[in-house]
Scaffold this motif. Structure first.
Motif, PDB file in Angstrom:
ATOM      1  N   PHE A  79     102.839  -6.188  41.061  1.00 29.33           N
ATOM      2  CA  PHE A  79     103.305  -7.563  41.283  1.00 29.33           C
ATOM      3  C   PHE A  79     104.804  -7.682  41.024  1.00 29.33           C
ATOM      4  O   PHE A  79     105.530  -8.339  41.785  1.00 29.33           O
ATOM      5  N   VAL A  80     105.274  -7.079  39.947  1.00 24.52           N
ATOM      6  CA  VAL A  80     106.704  -7.153  39.611  1.00 24.52           C
ATOM      7  C   VAL A  80     107.544  -6.505  40.708  1.00 24.52           C
ATOM      8  O   VAL A  80     108.596  -7.026  41.096  1.00 24.52           O
ATOM      9  N   GLN A  81     107.082  -5.395  41.223  1.00 17.80           N
ATOM     10  CA  GLN A  81     107.811  -4.709  42.304  1.00 17.80           C
ATOM     11  C   GLN A  81     107.901  -5.564  43.567  1.00 17.80           C
ATOM     12  O   GLN A  81     108.796  -5.358  44.393  1.00 17.80           O
ATOM     13  N   ASN A  82     107.004  -6.530  43.686  1.00 25.99           N
ATOM     14  CA  ASN A  82     106.984  -7.386  44.869  1.00 25.99           C
ATOM     15  C   ASN A  82     107.501  -8.801  44.602  1.00 25.99           C
ATOM     16  O   ASN A  82     107.323  -9.686  45.428  1.00 25.99           O
ATOM     17  N   GLY A  83     108.139  -9.003  43.449  1.00 30.33           N
ATOM     18  CA  GLY A  83     108.840 -10.264  43.244  1.00 30.33           C
ATOM     19  C   GLY A  83     108.415 -11.106  42.062  1.00 30.33           C
ATOM     20  O   GLY A  83     109.049 -12.142  41.788  1.00 30.33           O
ATOM     21  N   VAL A  84     107.377 -10.745  41.331  1.00 32.38           N
ATOM     22  CA  VAL A  84     106.998 -11.515  40.145  1.00 32.38           C
ATOM     23  C   VAL A  84     108.043 -11.310  39.059  1.00 32.38           C
ATOM     24  O   VAL A  84     108.407 -10.180  38.734  1.00 32.38           O
ATOM     25  N   ASP A  85     108.557 -12.416  38.508  1.00 33.83           N
ATOM     26  CA  ASP A  85     109.534 -12.320  37.431  1.00 33.83           C
ATOM     27  C   ASP A  85     109.114 -13.106  36.191  1.00 33.83           C
ATOM     28  O   ASP A  85     109.890 -13.256  35.240  1.00 33.83           O
ATOM     29  N   LYS A  86     107.873 -13.609  36.199  1.00 31.42           N
ATOM     30  CA  LYS A  86     107.351 -14.297  35.029  1.00 31.42           C
ATOM     31  C   LYS A  86     105.864 -13.954  34.889  1.00 31.42           C
ATOM     32  O   LYS A  86     105.104 -14.046  35.857  1.00 31.42           O
TER      33      LYS A  86
END
Length: 335
Positions: A61-68
């Motif tokens: 998810f983080v690699q695809n744009g999650v930042d929280k």
């Protein structure tokens, strides 16, 4: 496969950068609006995500744009490997936060400080000990209050989540707001929402309109200040003039905020839910354990998200038990 930059963007242009991960289905309270009276059938331990799996799936998810990322439960602090999970997730360049009932906060304060988890949502539905015992079926009121002050004394950013239920705690709205006079916290009043086994009906709900009417009966209009809402807000925020803290209203039922929703939920057994109200789930854990990529599954789940409340566009539809009870109970979804 879609380019990475669009994996978490749905058909309505909503970009999902906020992941809520449930770590556990168990809780040390038994809140009636969250857990069915007969309890729930718990997922076998070997079917729950391990600490390493939480990290690896979150990484996609983080690699695809999650930042929280927000950690929820059940009660997430019941996980014995909670410090390990926090330490792993803290290696991401993201904002980490926690939702808890507060009972175990004192045991984990140093870990939260160490990994800079400063944003805490604490669930507390009443300021009266006897009411607390009746809705949670546990005698832990003083412990929660003590840990609330412990967080504030250690400079955590605290939001108190209050699920309002007519005839139970709707007479405490002003008492909660008065807490913000001298304490730097945010009270968040949440409309009672339907989930499997919580006996929801519209008559038990305290709407945003009713909350604002209660305010206007106690404060002069000039004392009630509307604050600027956060981007992708859930709570419409206010404060009383000269009070230290603030309060907000989360009106998922009567005044939903679906147009700006940026949230995805990952259950403790590794299933993605693209909407809190939806019964649709996509299993990520099984294919992950099989060595398969999960990016396309995430993308498809996001693409299938409805415009409003899992397709329930009216209060009439939401009030239909065949629709509103066809979902997990709240404790099995994650707060």
């Amino acid at each position: 496969m879609m380019p990475n930059k669009t994996v978490l963007t749905d058909d309505f242009g909503r970009k999902h950068n906020y992941l809520r991960i449930s770590l556990i289905e168990k809780c040390n309270l038994r809140c009636t609006y969250c857990m069915p009276a007969d309890g729930i059938t718990l997922t076998p331990k070997n079917e729950l995500m391990t600490a390493d799996e939480v990290f690896a799936i979150a990484q996609t998810f983080v690699q695809n744009g999650v930042d929280k990322i927000r950690l929820t439960g059940g009660e997430p602090l019941l996980r014995k490997d909670f410090p390990e999970i926090i330490s792993k997730l803290a290696t991401f360049n993201i904002k980490l936060s926690l939702t808890t009932n507060g009972i175990l906060i004192d045991r984990h304060l140093d870990v939260l400080k160490q990994f800079n988890v400063r944003d805490i949502n604490l669930s507390l539905d009443t300021l009266i000990a006897s009411k607390f015992n009746s809705i949670t079926l546990r005698n832990q009121f003083e412990k929660v209050i003590d840990n609330l002050h412990l967080l504030l004394n250690n400079d955590f950013n605290v939001k108190v989540n209050v699920v309002l239920i007519k005839g139970f705690n709707d007479d405490e709205v002003i008492d909660f707001i008065k807490l913000t006079k001298f304490l730097p916290l945010s009270i968040r009043f949440i409309e009672f929402m339907p989930f499997a086994g919580n006996a929801w009906d519209k008559s038990k709900m305290v709407s945003q309109k009713q909350i604002l009417e209660t305010l206007s009966n106690h404060y002069n209009p000039s004392e009630i200040e509307k604050l600027e809402d956060e981007k992708n807000f859930t709570a419409r925020t206010f404060k009383i003039k000269d009070y230290q803290g603030s309060f907000g209203i989360i009106s998922s039922v009567t005044n939903p905020f679906c147009d700006s929703c940026n949230r995805i939920r990952l259950t403790a057994n590794g299933k993605i839910k693209n909407c809190l109200f939806s019964n649709a789930e996509t299993d990520l854990l099984t294919p992950f354990r099989n060595g398969e990529t999960i990016t396309d599954l995430i993308s498809a789940a996001i693409d299938s998200k409805k415009k409003v409340r899992a397709g329930m566009t009216t209060i009439k539809e939401l009030n239909n038990p065949s629709l509103n009870q066809d979902n997990r109970s709240m404790i099995a979804i994650g707060g």
